[in-house]
Design a protein around this motif. Structure first.
Motif, PDB file in Angstrom:
ATOM      1  N   SER A 109       0.924  -1.586   0.192  1.00  0.00           N
ATOM      2  CA  SER A 109      -0.298  -0.143   0.015  1.00  0.00           C
ATOM      3  C   SER A 109       0.493   1.070   0.281  1.00  0.00           C
ATOM      4  O   SER A 109       0.415   2.218  -0.607  1.00  0.00           O
ATOM      5  N   ASP A 110       2.255   1.005   0.270  1.00  0.00           N
ATOM      6  CA  ASP A 110       2.666   2.163   0.894  1.00  0.00           C
ATOM      7  C   ASP A 110       3.989   2.300   0.280  1.00  0.00           C
ATOM      8  O   ASP A 110       4.935   1.325   0.040  1.00  0.00           O
ATOM      9  N   GLU A 112       7.084   4.031   0.196  1.00  0.00           N
ATOM     10  CA  GLU A 112       8.346   3.908   1.085  1.00  0.00           C
ATOM     11  C   GLU A 112       8.339   3.749   2.187  1.00  0.00           C
ATOM     12  O   GLU A 112       8.718   3.767   2.806  1.00  0.00           O
ATOM     13  N   SER A 113       7.894   2.273   2.452  1.00  0.00           N
ATOM     14  CA  SER A 113       7.337   1.018   3.024  1.00  0.00           C
ATOM     15  C   SER A 113       7.970   0.054   2.277  1.00  0.00           C
ATOM     16  O   SER A 113       6.771  -0.875   2.901  1.00  0.00           O
TER      17      SER A 113
END
Length: 126
Positions: A109-110, A112-113
């Protein structure tokens, strides 16, 4: 192009273009890809990273002739991948005389993760 590979088809992998126009891969979650309950099997995540690396090469003319010949691949699993859609993008880091170095990142979903990263070395056509 990579989505035509039988293994990519089995995983449901398809090409995806981000808002900046960069190509990547997306893989939907399905019950057959589950490892421990509620999480993707780690081998499936590694496969998505490998396919992303190979897809990055497919856009480069004359880098690898014919079927790519991987030397090795290293995968770092950063967190468990949930049973949701997963994305992967790769970039060519170095085009050496004999070896191509490619990095890939997988997230859900992210962006950046990330859930995993990978590095692949492929023998270059001579």
């Amino acid at each position: 192009m990579i989505e035509r590979a039988p293994y990519a088809q089995m995983l449901g992998v398809r090409e995806w273009i981000d808002e900046a126009g960069n190509a990547g891969l997306v893989m939907p979650a399905s019950p057959g890809l589950e490892g421990r309950e509620g999480f993707l099997y780690g081998g499936v995540i590694g496969s998505l990273l490998e396919l992303a690396c190979l897809a990055a090469l497919s856009g480069e003319e004359g880098v690898v002739a014919g079927r790519p010949r991987p030397i090795n691949m290293t995968i770092d699993f950063l967190r468990g991948g949930l049973m949701v859609e997963s994305y992967a993008q790769a970039r060519i880091v170095r085009l050496g005389k004999r070896v191509v170095n490619v990095d890939a990142t997988c997230w859900q979903s992210d962006r950046e993760s990330p859930i995993a990263t990978g590095r692949m070395h492929i023998l270059r056509s001579v």
